[in-house]
Design an enzyme around this catalytic site. Sequence first.
Site, PDB file in Angstrom:
ATOM      1  N   HIS A 127      10.940  25.948  18.218  1.00  0.00           N
ATOM      2  CA  HIS A 127       9.888  25.150  18.894  1.00  0.00           C
ATOM      3  C   HIS A 127       9.384  25.912  20.146  1.00  0.00           C
ATOM      4  O   HIS A 127      10.186  26.816  20.682  1.00  0.00           O
ATOM      5  CB  HIS A 127      10.196  23.684  19.384  1.00  0.00           C
ATOM      6  CG  HIS A 127      11.375  23.540  20.190  1.00  0.00           C
ATOM      7  ND1 HIS A 127      11.350  23.768  21.440  1.00  0.00           N
ATOM      8  CD2 HIS A 127      12.617  23.266  20.096  1.00  0.00           C
ATOM      9  CE1 HIS A 127      12.347  23.677  21.974  1.00  0.00           C
ATOM     10  NE2 HIS A 127      13.247  23.265  21.476  1.00  0.00           N
TER      11      HIS A 127
ATOM     12  N   ASP B 121      30.428  17.230  11.310  1.00  0.00           N
ATOM     13  CA  ASP B 121      31.666  17.780  12.095  1.00  0.00           C
ATOM     14  C   ASP B 121      32.494  17.079  13.172  1.00  0.00           C
ATOM     15  O   ASP B 121      31.566  16.989  14.234  1.00  0.00           O
ATOM     16  CB  ASP B 121      31.380  19.217  12.403  1.00  0.00           C
ATOM     17  CG  ASP B 121      32.443  20.190  12.492  1.00  0.00           C
ATOM     18  OD1 ASP B 121      33.225  19.836  13.786  1.00  0.00           O
ATOM     19  OD2 ASP B 121      32.765  20.840  11.598  1.00  0.00           O
TER      20      ASP B 121
ATOM     21  N   SER C  34      18.657  23.892  20.454  1.00  0.00           N
ATOM     22  CA  SER C  34      17.438  24.284  19.815  1.00  0.00           C
ATOM     23  C   SER C  34      17.459  25.557  19.344  1.00  0.00           C
ATOM     24  O   SER C  34      17.678  26.634  20.191  1.00  0.00           O
ATOM     25  CB  SER C  34      16.098  23.937  20.451  1.00  0.00           C
ATOM     26  OG  SER C  34      16.079  22.339  20.694  1.00  0.00           O
TER      27      SER C  34
END
Length: 404
Positions: free
Chosen positions: A226, A353, A368
Amino acid sequence: MQQWYQKHRKNAAILYGIIYVISGYMMLLSYIPREITITGEEQKISLAAPVSVEQVHQKQTVAVGQEKSGVGSVQKYHCKLFGIIPLGTIEATVKENQCVNAVGVPVGIYLKMQSVYVAGTKEIKNTAGDMVNPGAYVVKEGDYVVAAQGKKVSTKEQLQEMVTNCQGQSMVLTLLRNHEYMDVRLQPVKTSDGSYKLGLWVKDDMAGVGTVTYTKSDGSYGALGHGISDSGTGKLLLLEHGFLYHASITNITPSSIGSPGELTGLISYGTQSRFGDVTENSEVGIYGEMAATGEKVLRKRSYPVGYKQEIKRAPATMLFGEEGNVKSYGIEIQQINYSPKEKNKAFVFQVTDKELIEKTGGIIQGMSGSPIVQDGKIIGAVTHVFVNDPTRGYGIFIESMLER
């Protein structure tokens, strides 16, 4: 009302049935991509939807690639419900197999903006003790001050010096707002300490931690999944130049419901710690060229690119960790949107996990860009966390990052 329903219940049932069928049909259409990329002339396509996909035996030669410099072909596929009811056509561009190096390493990111960015306006106290806001209703959050008194401005220090030099005389600022230039006139205010101010919150750079998604054989890279935006306006920051630096993670604040956690990193600034340049800030990530140091340290295992129609609602792995300690963490792909309104919200996944959940609570700020791998192919990257459930997040298709 009950008498009316008893009288018209047959018609109402038919109407509800029609609405149900139309809604189901429209939902199926949303699950069908209109354009895809494939790597074989006769590739079989299986979508994450209960429809059959049949190839139409016709081929068209087209220009492909970011600069349209290569030549490829286009195949067409018909989608049918139960093999009977037409649902639409998919156009598939045939390209050569592509591989990239998945990274998953957090780095320090520094961006210098093109001009002075206005983060907001504020009231200031003048020498008479009155609170005034000279920029109110004139300058807006998200504006860029590109010039003052006709002279170019590139740093906040330059702007302050020009304000001081005006000695209280009105001054003309040239603003960039929504890709348009405009001139406005402001009156600097003299404060009790004798200085002059415009009452503007401004900044000309930013720094933070983010994760590199991939590098390519030509030395280029993609990161974040992004763009880097202003938190107030959500607008992409205009980039003049930027750099990637070595970062050591010093603390992890785990995510919790309503509070996304974050990575705290010690960024080592300086040419010796510089991993590469940042040359582009786009809605699907930041891009640039790796320095020799960065290529050597960050280059990891090479993976073939997996395209959106290959993604399954099934287990996958997320790659993340510091230099030399990148680990694979289990996730589950839950939803896939082939034509998302926001490219960096193309699919939804959940962290499964236990080790990662215990360590971070799920997804945290700074992750990110972490690459996502499924069936031996890199299919996307982490982009956002769900605030109400930090074990869930959004991802971007890797092809969207590669096609920017």
